[in-house]
Design a protein around this motif. Structure first.
Motif, mmCIF file in Angstrom:
data_model
loop_
_atom_site.group_PDB
_atom_site.id
_atom_site.type_symbol
_atom_site.label_atom_id
_atom_site.label_comp_id
_atom_site.label_asym_id
_atom_site.label_seq_id
_atom_site.Cartn_x
_atom_site.Cartn_y
_atom_site.Cartn_z
ATOM 1 N N TRP A 48 -10.064 1.039 9.530
ATOM 2 C CA TRP A 48 -9.998 -0.219 10.282
ATOM 3 C C TRP A 48 -10.468 0.003 11.726
ATOM 4 O O TRP A 48 -11.216 -0.807 12.273
ATOM 5 N N MET A 49 -10.005 1.088 12.311
ATOM 6 C CA MET A 49 -10.369 1.349 13.707
ATOM 7 C C MET A 49 -11.873 1.567 13.866
ATOM 8 O O MET A 49 -12.455 1.199 14.879
ATOM 9 N N THR A 60 9.817 6.385 15.922
ATOM 10 C CA THR A 60 11.087 6.987 15.514
ATOM 11 C C THR A 60 11.039 8.418 16.028
ATOM 12 O O THR A 60 10.068 8.838 16.663
ATOM 13 N N SER A 61 12.054 9.192 15.701
ATOM 14 C CA SER A 61 12.045 10.582 16.155
ATOM 15 C C SER A 61 10.921 11.390 15.507
ATOM 16 O O SER A 61 10.503 12.408 16.044
ATOM 17 N N GLN A 62 10.395 10.905 14.354
ATOM 18 C CA GLN A 62 9.378 11.673 13.628
ATOM 19 C C GLN A 62 8.090 10.900 13.351
ATOM 20 O O GLN A 62 7.225 11.387 12.631
ATOM 21 N N PHE A 63 7.961 9.704 13.887
ATOM 22 C CA PHE A 63 6.795 8.890 13.569
ATOM 23 C C PHE A 63 6.277 8.151 14.804
ATOM 24 O O PHE A 63 7.066 7.576 15.568
ATOM 25 N N ASN A 64 4.962 8.186 14.987
ATOM 26 C CA ASN A 64 4.275 7.358 15.978
ATOM 27 C C ASN A 64 4.765 7.577 17.409
ATOM 28 O O ASN A 64 4.963 6.630 18.162
ATOM 29 N N ARG A 65 4.926 8.810 17.783
ATOM 30 C CA ARG A 65 5.433 9.159 19.124
ATOM 31 C C ARG A 65 4.319 9.007 20.166
ATOM 32 O O ARG A 65 3.778 9.978 20.656
ATOM 33 N N ASN A 66 4.004 7.759 20.519
ATOM 34 C CA ASN A 66 2.920 7.482 21.470
ATOM 35 C C ASN A 66 3.410 7.160 22.876
ATOM 36 O O ASN A 66 2.613 6.817 23.748
ATOM 37 N N ASP A 67 4.712 7.234 23.119
ATOM 38 C CA ASP A 67 5.292 7.035 24.451
ATOM 39 C C ASP A 67 4.878 5.721 25.106
ATOM 40 O O ASP A 67 4.484 5.689 26.271
ATOM 41 N N TYR A 90 0.839 -1.197 0.000
ATOM 42 C CA TYR A 90 0.000 0.000 0.000
ATOM 43 C C TYR A 90 0.875 1.249 0.000
ATOM 44 O O TYR A 90 2.009 1.224 0.476
ATOM 45 N N SER A 91 0.306 2.336 -0.503
ATOM 46 C CA SER A 91 1.047 3.599 -0.528
ATOM 47 C C SER A 91 0.950 4.283 0.836
ATOM 48 O O SER A 91 -0.041 4.140 1.550
ATOM 49 N N TRP A 92 1.971 5.020 1.156
ATOM 50 C CA TRP A 92 2.009 5.772 2.406
ATOM 51 C C TRP A 92 0.830 6.741 2.484
ATOM 52 O O TRP A 92 0.268 6.960 3.562
ATOM 53 N N SER A 93 0.439 7.299 1.342
ATOM 54 C CA SER A 93 -0.654 8.274 1.355
ATOM 55 C C SER A 93 -1.975 7.663 1.833
ATOM 56 O O SER A 93 -2.867 8.380 2.284
ATOM 57 N N SER A 94 -2.104 6.341 1.783
ATOM 58 C CA SER A 94 -3.335 5.699 2.244
ATOM 59 C C SER A 94 -3.239 5.186 3.680
ATOM 60 O O SER A 94 -4.237 4.705 4.225
ATOM 61 N N PHE A 95 -2.076 5.324 4.306
ATOM 62 C CA PHE A 95 -1.872 4.741 5.634
ATOM 63 C C PHE A 95 -2.864 5.285 6.672
ATOM 64 O O PHE A 95 -3.596 4.514 7.309
ATOM 65 N N ALA A 96 -2.902 6.588 6.860
ATOM 66 C CA ALA A 96 -3.759 7.181 7.903
ATOM 67 C C ALA A 96 -5.228 6.868 7.657
ATOM 68 O O ALA A 96 -5.954 6.490 8.589
ATOM 69 N N SER A 97 -5.681 6.993 6.425
ATOM 70 C CA SER A 97 -7.104 6.741 6.145
ATOM 71 C C SER A 97 -7.456 5.264 6.324
ATOM 72 O O SER A 97 -8.540 4.940 6.818
#
Length: 179
Positions: free
Chosen positions: A83-84, A152-159, A71-78
């Protein structure tokens, strides 16, 4: 843990997010997500850092072929949002998102893995997470109730580490110190 030794000094050629669809999950932190690496010396093999599904605690490496459905990154969030909310019509299967050319991961692509660190709790010899360190970024992989999460330092910073700090003092050890 010994299998992680082969990652040191490897250069990342391609990078994938490996996601089990979060059907009906409530929070981003509940998304089972791992990173998959492709290294130049093994261009037909995906090396996935994740949590062992047997004990849902131990970091592990899984090797598989390069995915054919990506899948393309542009479709990840949607897609994650759909799904959620249980609105996605796709079959429930692992989804792969190639993020090699995405800005958030640019400090990882074409970089060498400088070190591997294991994250655990003091007084518990078994680590629960692994941190892959690059010159200008990192990937932290830790367990969640349904699998694995990454940051990572720029992705998914959910602690996610905060959940483990409630269990005790964190202990970070380099791969070399375990040998």
């Amino acid at each position: 843990m010994e299998t992680f030794k082969e990652l040191r000094n490897q250069e990342v050629k391609k990078l994938f997010l490996v996601v089990w669809p979060p059907l009906g999950e409530e929070k981003e932190l509940d998304i089972d997500i791992s990173f998959g690496f492709v290294f130049p010396q093994n261009p037909d093999r995906l090396c996935v850092i994740t949590t062992d599904k047997e004990d849902m605690w131990t970091p592990c490496l899984r090797f598989e072929g390069i995915p054919t459905k990506v899948y393309s990154w542009s479709s990840f969030a949607s897609r994650m949002n759909a799904w959620m909310k249980s609105e996605c019509e796709s079959d429930l299967e692992t989804e792969y998102y190639e993020v090699t050319d995405i800005q958030e991961f640019s400090n990882i692509i074409a970089s060498k893995i400088q070190s591997i660190e294991f994250v655990g709790l003091k007084n518990n010899p078994e680590p629960f997470g692994v941190k892959v360190v690059f010159d200008n970024d990192y990937i932290l992989s830790t367990p969640i109730s349904d699998g694995n999460t990454v940051e990572t330092s720029q992705f998914n910073r959910n602690d996610n580490l905060l959940n483990f700090e409630r269990m005790g003092t964190l202990d970070i050890k380099s791969f070399e110190s375990l040998n």
